[in-house]
Design a protein around this motif. Structure first.
Motif, PDB file in Angstrom:
ATOM      1  N   GLY A 176       0.850  -1.312   0.017  1.00  0.00           N
ATOM      2  CA  GLY A 176      -0.005  -0.212   0.168  1.00  0.00           C
ATOM      3  C   GLY A 176       0.938   1.279  -0.007  1.00  0.00           C
ATOM      4  N   SER A 177       2.050   1.030   0.944  1.00  0.00           N
ATOM      5  CA  SER A 177       2.818   2.275   0.824  1.00  0.00           C
ATOM      6  C   SER A 177       4.320   2.004   0.951  1.00  0.00           C
ATOM      7  CB  SER A 177       2.232   3.032   2.141  1.00  0.00           C
ATOM      8  OG  SER A 177       3.277   3.860   2.671  1.00  0.00           O
ATOM      9  N   LYS A 178       5.218   2.530   0.136  1.00  0.00           N
ATOM     10  CA  LYS A 178       6.667   2.397   0.291  1.00  0.00           C
ATOM     11  C   LYS A 178       6.935   2.692   1.740  1.00  0.00           C
ATOM     12  CE  LYS A 178       7.796   2.765  -4.270  1.00  0.00           C
ATOM     13  NZ  LYS A 178       8.584   3.597  -5.482  1.00  0.00           N
ATOM     14  N   LYS A 179       6.632   3.971   2.284  1.00  0.00           N
ATOM     15  CA  LYS A 179       6.871   4.714   3.297  1.00  0.00           C
ATOM     16  C   LYS A 179       6.333   3.658   4.541  1.00  0.00           C
ATOM     17  CE  LYS A 179       5.797   8.961   6.115  1.00  0.00           C
ATOM     18  NZ  LYS A 179       5.019   9.862   5.958  1.00  0.00           N
ATOM     19  N   GLY A 180       5.092   2.973   4.552  1.00  0.00           N
ATOM     20  CA  GLY A 180       4.737   1.964   5.620  1.00  0.00           C
ATOM     21  C   GLY A 180       5.934   1.054   5.874  1.00  0.00           C
ATOM     22  N   VAL A 237       9.311   2.294   7.392  1.00  0.00           N
ATOM     23  CA  VAL A 237       8.969   2.485   8.677  1.00  0.00           C
ATOM     24  C   VAL A 237       9.050   1.188   9.591  1.00  0.00           C
ATOM     25  CG1 VAL A 237       7.161   3.704  10.656  1.00  0.00           C
ATOM     26  CG2 VAL A 237       7.625   4.680   8.373  1.00  0.00           C
ATOM     27  N   ARG A 238       8.233   0.332   9.028  1.00  0.00           N
ATOM     28  CA  ARG A 238       8.238  -0.882   9.694  1.00  0.00           C
ATOM     29  C   ARG A 238       9.604  -1.391   9.744  1.00  0.00           C
ATOM     30  NH1 ARG A 238       4.227  -5.075  10.314  1.00  0.00           N
ATOM     31  NH2 ARG A 238       2.663  -3.844   9.207  1.00  0.00           N
ATOM     32  N   VAL A 283      11.396   0.133  12.603  1.00  0.00           N
ATOM     33  CA  VAL A 283      10.846  -0.083  14.011  1.00  0.00           C
ATOM     34  C   VAL A 283      11.751  -1.642  14.298  1.00  0.00           C
ATOM     35  CG1 VAL A 283       9.156  -0.779  15.096  1.00  0.00           C
ATOM     36  CG2 VAL A 283       8.719   1.167  13.809  1.00  0.00           C
TER      37      VAL A 283
END
Lengths: 385, 149
Positions: free
Chosen positions: B79-83, B86-87, B90
């Motif tokens: 859905g999102s490269k950024k997601g 970020v994962r 983390v």
């Protein structure tokens, strides 16, 4: 001839008035808001996340499950206005997979998390754990393990009680109680509601929902003005109103949600997503997400997934690759659950699978991520005038 | 007897066909996906919105071998490269510059799965063998672990 013309004209006038009224009560997209995301926040993935409008902050809260933080956005401008960061470990940890929050007020935020043996955490806005409640059982032969529903409608907090909406079992013997827990937070004890019982007229072995989670999420809406609770099941056109005097079955059928499809055979208990009939039904059939109440407009919304295409289920069953657009059904009811209007919202306008919440402006859900990775578009849905 | 023999041949041919793995020309595929290979032997393509258990297995495999020179990681159906970035951050991986992202349509055009992780075994002949990592007994992951040890 005049005898015919006059009634015909009156009829036409009447139909014109009726159509005018219908136009006034159309359901559609009435606005949008862009949430400005910081460098550690992304829109929810395909499993979605929970959102909520916080009255005391005038802000939209979004659970950024990646970093275990609730991010707050000004409800008018969409600008970030703070966060509640939860601990990743230690005594204030909220478990390995927190998936749902209910913001009661800034001192009381309830968290549901997987991998915690069915505990609910009460946190404050600083991320400090104030209490832990338990709702696991010793024996799951007569009830399904209490996995709470996702997205919205999984938690209603009415101190000292909390109502938790659970997944429905795909085995009849485990559906002898309602999939709703009533937890007394003063005593940390709970019981299952006796009613409403889900899917009493469905042969559960002909359902596909052990493969498709969205067929088994029960959801609860609380009317905060009069105290009614409305329970919705995905494959049931009716909804159930819980009042102190008892439970009442109400007609909650949306115009765009037709027949539900079931297997022609009795399936195994085992997970079998690769069978073509399971896939065909799972990817095409209609269902209801649930009901959500908007206290600012004193309206309920029943949201559903419209069956994809005409005969898509049958065409997929025959092996045809069919790509039909996603369409959602949104039906608006007044506070007595009398229908006001039915509508269809195209999937390009909103992705309800990613989140469903209300604000004073209407029913909301995230849009497709077409505005860049630092903006989350929100569509606002309501009555068009 | 003749019929039985023909049937046996047909069945053997069918079985052989089922066993045969998908092969793709990896150079145009990686060019289209803007992915640069160094000397990796494998590329693991993870469909982020695919089978959740398979995605979990992919992360479980990837994290301890994140910097292995033998294998490269790429995501599709996201859905999102950024997601994803970020994962990974983390999970302790600050540097995500080597992670590839492949549009789902490109992956599907080359026969890859939107549901299961696809393992590309890079050959010297410009071809890559594709294995869908969905073996019920987990033998595919065990095999890969041994290769990357």
């Amino acid at each position: 001839m005049r005898k015919i013309i006059k009634p015909a004209l009156i009829t036409l006038l009447f139909l014109w008035c009726i159509s005018g009224l219908a136009q006034k009560t159309q359901v559609g997209v009435i606005g949008e808001l862009n949430l400005a995301l910081d460098n550690e926040t992304a829109p929810p993935n395909s499993m979605g996340s929970s959102f909520q409008y916080c009255e005391d902050r005038k802000a939209i809260a979004y659970f950024n499950r990646l970093t275990k933080a609730i991010k707050y956005f000004d409800a008018k401008t969409g600008k970030g206005v703070g966060q509640t960061q939860f601990a990743l470990q230690g005594p204030d940890d909220i478990g390995p997979d927190p998936f749902y929050f209910h913001y009661h007020n800034k001192d009381s935020i309830f968290i549901l998390s997987r991998g915690t043996n069915f505990r609910m955490f009460l946190m404050n806005s600083e991320g400090k754990k104030l209490n832990t409640f338990h709702y696991s059982s010793d024996d799951y032969s007569k009830i399904r393990y209490p996995s709470a529903s996702t997205l919205f409608g999984a938690l209603v907090v009415r101190p000292p009680f909390a109502y938790i909406g659970l997944e429905i079992s795909d085995q009849g013997s485990q559906n002898t109680m309602a999939p709703i827990i009533k937890l007394n937070m003063d005593t940390d004890t709970f019981n299952y509601l006796a009613d409403p019982l889900p899917y009493q007229n469905i042969d559960l072995q002909t359902t596909v929902w052990n493969n498709f989670y969205y067929f088994y999420n029960s959801r609860i809406a609380e009317n905060t003005k009069n105290g009614d609770l409305i329970v919705s099941f995905p494959l049931d056109h009716n909804v159930y109103r819980i009042r102190s005097e008892g439970i009442e079955k109400l007609d909650g059928k949306s115009k765009a949600i037709g027949d539900f499809h079931f297997l022609k055979r009795k399936r195994q208990v085992a997970y079998d997503p690769n069978n073509i009939d399971v896939r065909s039904i799972g990817s095409s059939s209609a269902w209801y997400y649930g009901v959500i109440y908007n206290p600012y407009l004193d309206q309920y919304y029943r949201i559903g997934m419209v069956e994809q295409g005409r005969d898509t289920y049958k065409r997929r069953l025959e092996g045809e690759e069919v790509y039909d657009p996603v369409q959602y059904s949104v039906t608006i009811y007044d506070s007595k659950f009398h229908k006001i209007a039915d509508g269809i919202i195209h999937g390009r306008e909103v992705l309800f699978a990613r989140g469903i919440f209300v604000t004073p402006d209407g029913l909301c859900g995230p849009q497709h991520s077409l505005k860049g990775e630092d903006i989350m578009g929100i569509s606002i849905i309501g009555l068009k005038k | 007897m003749k019929r039985v023999t023909i049937c046996c041949f047909v069945m053997l041919f069918a079985l052989q066909s089922c066993k045969r793995k998908l092969e793709i020309d990896y150079k145009p595929f990686f060019e289209e996906a803007s992915i640069k290979l160094n000397s990796e032997r494998f590329v693991l393509i993870i469909p982020q919105n695919g089978c959740s258990n398979c995605v979990k297995k992919s992360y479980d495999f990837m994290l301890p071998r994140y910097n292995s020179p033998i294998i490269k990681y790429a995501f599709t159906n996201y859905g999102s490269k950024k997601g994803i970035r970020v994962r990974l951050k983390v999970l302790g991986e600050e540097d995500t510059s080597d992670i590839g992202f492949i549009e789902l349509s490109v992956a599907l055009d080359h026969g890859l799965s939107h549901m299961y992780p696809s393992l590309l075994e890079i050959g010297k002949d410009g071809k890559a063998k594709v294995t869908f990592m969905n073996a019920e007994d987990g033998s595919d992951w065990e095999w890969l672990e041994k290769q990357v040890e």
